[in-house]
Design a protein around this motif. Structure first.
Motif, short mmCIF file in Angstrom:
data_model
loop_
_atom_site.label_atom_id
_atom_site.label_comp_id
_atom_site.label_asym_id
_atom_site.label_seq_id
_atom_site.Cartn_x
_atom_site.Cartn_y
_atom_site.Cartn_z
N GLU A 222 -10.92 -5.42 -16.25
CA GLU A 222 -10.02 -4.11 -16.43
C GLU A 222 -10.22 -3.51 -17.89
O GLU A 222 -10.28 -2.51 -17.89
N PRO B 251 -8.11 3.55 -5.85
CA PRO B 251 -6.68 3.64 -5.18
C PRO B 251 -6.55 2.28 -4.34
O PRO B 251 -7.44 1.68 -3.65
N TYR B 252 -4.97 1.98 -4.20
CA TYR B 252 -4.58 0.81 -3.31
C TYR B 252 -5.04 1.24 -1.81
O TYR B 252 -4.70 0.42 -1.12
N SER B 253 -5.22 2.43 -1.53
CA SER B 253 -5.80 2.72 -0.23
C SER B 253 -6.97 1.90 0.32
O SER B 253 -7.18 1.93 1.65
N GLN C 271 -8.62 -4.68 -2.15
CA GLN C 271 -8.38 -5.37 -3.54
C GLN C 271 -6.95 -6.21 -3.45
O GLN C 271 -6.60 -6.67 -4.39
N LEU C 272 -6.49 -5.99 -2.31
CA LEU C 272 -5.28 -6.81 -1.97
C LEU C 272 -5.51 -8.12 -1.55
O LEU C 272 -4.58 -8.94 -1.34
N GLY D 215 -15.54 -1.95 -1.60
CA GLY D 215 -14.81 -1.48 -2.72
C GLY D 215 -15.51 -0.19 -3.68
O GLY D 215 -14.95 0.80 -3.72
N GLN E 60 -14.86 3.77 -3.58
CA GLN E 60 -14.57 4.55 -4.87
C GLN E 60 -15.52 5.64 -4.94
O GLN E 60 -15.28 6.84 -5.25
N LYS F 285 -7.60 -1.25 0.70
CA LYS F 285 -6.82 -2.73 0.93
C LYS F 285 -7.47 -3.92 0.51
O LYS F 285 -6.78 -5.15 0.15
N SER G 169 -10.01 -3.49 -8.69
CA SER G 169 -8.51 -3.37 -9.34
C SER G 169 -8.43 -1.74 -9.18
O SER G 169 -9.37 -1.10 -8.85
N PRO G 170 -7.03 -1.32 -9.32
CA PRO G 170 -6.83 0.04 -9.43
C PRO G 170 -7.98 0.81 -10.24
O PRO G 170 -7.71 2.19 -10.31
#
Length: 208
Positions: free
Chosen positions: A122, A143-145, A149-150, A184, A188, A147, A159-160
């Motif tokens: 980060e 973005p957290y869209s 990264q969760l 991811g 991005q 999923k 990460s965001p």
């Protein structure tokens, strides 16, 4: 057509792999993806001894070409919580572009790799964001869209702030980007391309 530069530095191929995934996401969004790398600063003999991946097919980018793109996605490994010196050296040559506002309103985004879960993913991305903000770029993350990264069922980068990967398997051995980390990176790239297209349709001007 929206034009996105995926600009990276990779010693051992991890960032190179993520760069290709980012470019794939850009293309999925209907934009043009160009993958290039920054020049190597390490002498070839030293790089060979260290096992650097020297046969990377991506062409070397120039600072002068940066204004040609609607977005620039930078990939850098982590060096003590910051970008690699090769990337910083390249960005430090952007003074002329900064002076002429050539990158103002362009989309900027960053992805990275570290040797461990807490090796500075980060902080590296955020430190690179600082340079992009000085250049007047519009920062876009992951973005957290997305999923992925969760997830809590597996060790994973992301990460965001941006996509990332872990380069060490925990015992000093090589670990390649996981499917989730690659997805991811694709997300991005896709997201950056859509934001860049929207900004290109309504460019940032100077207030009157």
């Amino acid at each position: 057509m929206t034009k996105v530069l995926v600009l990276y530095y990779s010693s051992y191929g991890h960032i190179e792999t993520l760069a290709q995934a980012v470019a794939d996401g850009v293309r999925r969004a209907g934009a043009l993806a160009v993958v290039k790398r920054v020049p190597e600063l390490v002498p070839e003999s030293v790089a060979e001894k260290a096992g650097y991946k020297l046969n990377q097919p991506a062409h070397i980018a120039t600072v002068a070409e940066l204004p040609e793109y609607d977005a620039i996605v930078i990939g850098t490994p982590t060096r003590f919580g910051n970008m690699a010196s090769q990337v910083k050296n390249f960005l430090d040559q952007c003074g002329g572009l900064w002076f002429e506002d050539k990158l103002v309103g362009k989309v900027g985004s960053v992805f990275t790799s570290t040797g461990s879960q807490h090796g500075g993913q980060e902080s590296t991305i955020l430190a690179t964001h600082t340079v992009l903000l000085h250049l007047g770029m519009v920062i876009v993350g992951l973005p957290y869209s997305f999923k992925g990264q969760l997830r809590m069922d597996a060790i994973t980068g992301g990460s965001p702030y941006g996509a990332s990967t872990l380069a060490d398997d925990g015992s000093g051995g090589d670990r390649q980007p996981s499917d989730n980390e690659l997805e991811g990176a694709r997300f991005q790239g896709w997201h950056v391309a859509h934001v860049a297209a929207a900004l290109a349709a309504s460019p940032v001007g100077v207030p009157q």
